[in-house]
Write an enzyme that holds these catalytic residues in place. Structure first.
Site, PDB file in Angstrom:
ATOM      1  N   ASP A  15      10.578  -1.950 -14.013  1.00  0.00           N
ATOM      2  CA  ASP A  15       9.492  -2.079 -13.040  1.00  0.00           C
ATOM      3  C   ASP A  15       8.895  -3.482 -13.142  1.00  0.00           C
ATOM      4  O   ASP A  15       8.978  -4.132 -14.183  1.00  0.00           O
ATOM      5  CB  ASP A  15       8.436  -0.979 -13.205  1.00  0.00           C
ATOM      6  CG  ASP A  15       8.123  -0.666 -14.654  1.00  0.00           C
ATOM      7  OD1 ASP A  15       8.565  -1.420 -15.549  1.00  0.00           O
ATOM      8  OD2 ASP A  15       7.423   0.323 -14.910  1.00  0.00           O
ATOM      9  N   GLU A  73       2.809   1.038 -10.968  1.00  0.00           N
ATOM     10  CA  GLU A  73       1.418   1.368 -11.311  1.00  0.00           C
ATOM     11  C   GLU A  73       0.756   2.223 -10.233  1.00  0.00           C
ATOM     12  O   GLU A  73      -0.159   2.976 -10.519  1.00  0.00           O
ATOM     13  CB  GLU A  73       0.610   0.090 -11.542  1.00  0.00           C
ATOM     14  CG  GLU A  73       1.078  -0.746 -12.733  1.00  0.00           C
ATOM     15  CD  GLU A  73       0.890  -0.062 -14.070  1.00  0.00           C
ATOM     16  OE1 GLU A  73       0.310   1.031 -14.111  1.00  0.00           O
ATOM     17  OE2 GLU A  73       1.350  -0.631 -15.078  1.00  0.00           O
TER      18      GLU A  73
HETATM   19 ZN   LIG Z   1       1.008   0.928 -16.580  1.00  0.00          ZN
HETATM   20 ZN   LIG Z   2       4.010   0.542 -17.370  1.00  0.00          ZN
END
Ligand SMILES: [Zn+2]
Ligand SMILES: [Zn+2]
Length: 446
Positions: A104, A174
């Site tokens: 990510d 997130e």
């Molecule tokens: Zn996070």
């Molecule tokens: Zn994370």
């Protein structure tokens, strides 16, 4: 007998040493200086969820340079103002399994306080137009760097594996809508559907050099819920003509504490947290409504559904008891975008990878850890019903000194998302690259 034992022992030691792969160590060490400088550059230039364009461009450029076929801008959000910044890099290497490795890329609206020479000083406007500091306070810059390192190593070791390797740069973890956005943009019709999916996350309390894992459910489902308690506004001196939503909100916050404590089985982990409550403008005005933002965490879907139904029932019951007219009934709305299922580590895949990681990193460096009520949208790549086996592990990011100091003083270490969190770059990246390379090779080796 004794000689035989000694011979056997030395054979065992030799095979353990070979399995701990000094050749792989040397390759990782060779890449480390450039990986650490990439990491520091990423750390100093964090980007918020839905806005990861420069991070994605850097990742795409690197992977393309190693020979991957790279597709950029993968991801479709319900909000047309957000562009998908997902990266998909594919390397085909003959017949064999398809393995997806995901990192990510997004950072957080946190003002960095670490004082590091490569600290972020980035400020930007968030989607609400508010000026915020931006920081890689969850270590996704470590993940991107690790993917670059793993991608480079596996490209250089093509003679040792077969199949199709798919490296994913995922946006918006997130906000837990990035994995879904990539899938909604036809990810699995644009690439071969993976047989396995792997990911890692740095850990803010595990010592560097170590890996931690949880078999089965590892992280909870997360659902964001908006609650609007509507009343009737009035002058602060005339409560008798009002239906005061501030009082309703106070009752509501206390009443929902009984959902987990009284309605839910103690054997089913669940959390109901009110993270935000806003109502009113001034001392002497009873407002028309109060807005609350909640997060719900569970492992089981039926528990999640029960909590959502209870929130609705309790809100309506409190409004009814307070004499709020029906046309001003509360609105309880679970988000359709800020929601992700529980993260499930496929037990047979976990067992297989844990054995490989123990051989690759040494048994003492691979530890089991309990599940958490935090959430992670990586599980989405496994599709509903865990159709594709997924495995995510943690990489230690904290030096022994800081861990010992925290134990001595009783002051907890800064957690992920803290403005003071900082992973030690070199050993964290070294272990991350090595572990992910070992994990991918385990599934694709010749
Ligand atoms: Zn996070
Ligand atoms: Zn994370």
């Amino acid at each position: 007998m004794r000689a035989c034992f000694l011979a056997l022992a030395s054979l065992l030691i030799a095979s353990v040493a070979a399995a701990q792969s000094p050749a792989l160590d040397a390759r990782v060490d060779q890449e480390l200086p450039s990986l650490v400088s990439t990491y520091k550059a990423l750390h100093a230039a964090p980007e918020l969820s839905h806005h990861e364009d420069k991070t994605a461009a850097l990742l795409a450029h690197e992977l393309h340079g190693f020979g991957y076929e790279v597709t950029e801008h993968v991801g479709k959000y319900p909000n047309p103002e957000w562009q998908g910044h997902g990266i998909v890099a594919v390397m085909k290497n003959g017949a064999g399994p398809t393995v997806l490795v995901r990192a990510d890329m997004d950072a957080l609206p946190v003002e960095e306080q670490t004082g590091l020479p490569y600290a972020s000083h980035v400020h930007t406007k968030n989607d609400a137009g508010v000026d915020v500091g931006v920081m890689h306070a969850c270590g996704h810059d470590i993940h991107v760097t690790t993917l670059i390192g793993t991608g480079k190593l596996l490209a250089a070791m093509k003679d040792q594996w077969h199949g199709t390797l798919v490296l994913i740069g995922q946006p918006s973890e997130e906000t837990i809508d990035g994995a879904r956005a990539m899938l909604a943009d036809g990810l699995y019709s644009r690439i071969p559907k993976p047989d396995y999916a792997l990911a890692l996350h740095d850990s803010a309390d595990l010592e560097v050099g170590k890996i931690a894992y949880t078999p089965g459910y590892a992280a909870a489902s997360s659902t964001s819920v908006d609650v609007i308690l509507r009343g009737r506004g009035a002058h602060g001196s005339r409560p008798e003509v009002s239906k005061d939503p501030i009082v309703l909100a106070a009752e509501f916050v206390m009443a929902i504490q009984t959902i987990v404590s009284r309605e839910n089985s103690p054997f089913d982990p669940a959390v109901v947290t009110v993270g935000s409550i806003h109502g009113g403008t001034k001392y002497n005005i009873i407002p028309d409504d109060v807005h609350l933002q909640l997060t719900i965490r569970t492992y089981k879907e039926e528990v999640r559904q029960h909590i959502l139904a209870s929130l609705d029932r309790i809100a309506k019951g409190i409004a009814l008891a307070g004499g709020v007219p029906e046309d001003r009934a509360p609105i309880v709305k679970a988000s359709e975008t800020e929601v992700t299922p529980a993260m499930y580590n496929d037990p047979p895949l976990t067992e297989r990878e844990v054995s490989a990681l123990k051989r690759g990193l040494g048994a003492d460096n691979v530890v089991e850890k309990p599940a958490i009520m935090g959430s992670e949208d990586f599980g989405q790549f496994g599709l509903e019903g865990h159709k594709i086996p997924t495995f995510m592990f943690n990489v230690g990011a904290i030096d022994l000194d800081r861990i010992a100091n925290s134990q001595k003083t009783g002051v907890p270490l800064p957690s992920l998302h803290s403005s003071l969190f900082w992973p030690v770059p070199e050993p964290t990246i070294r272990t991350g690259v090595k572990a992910m390379t070992v994990a991918a090779l385990e599934l694709m080796k010749k």
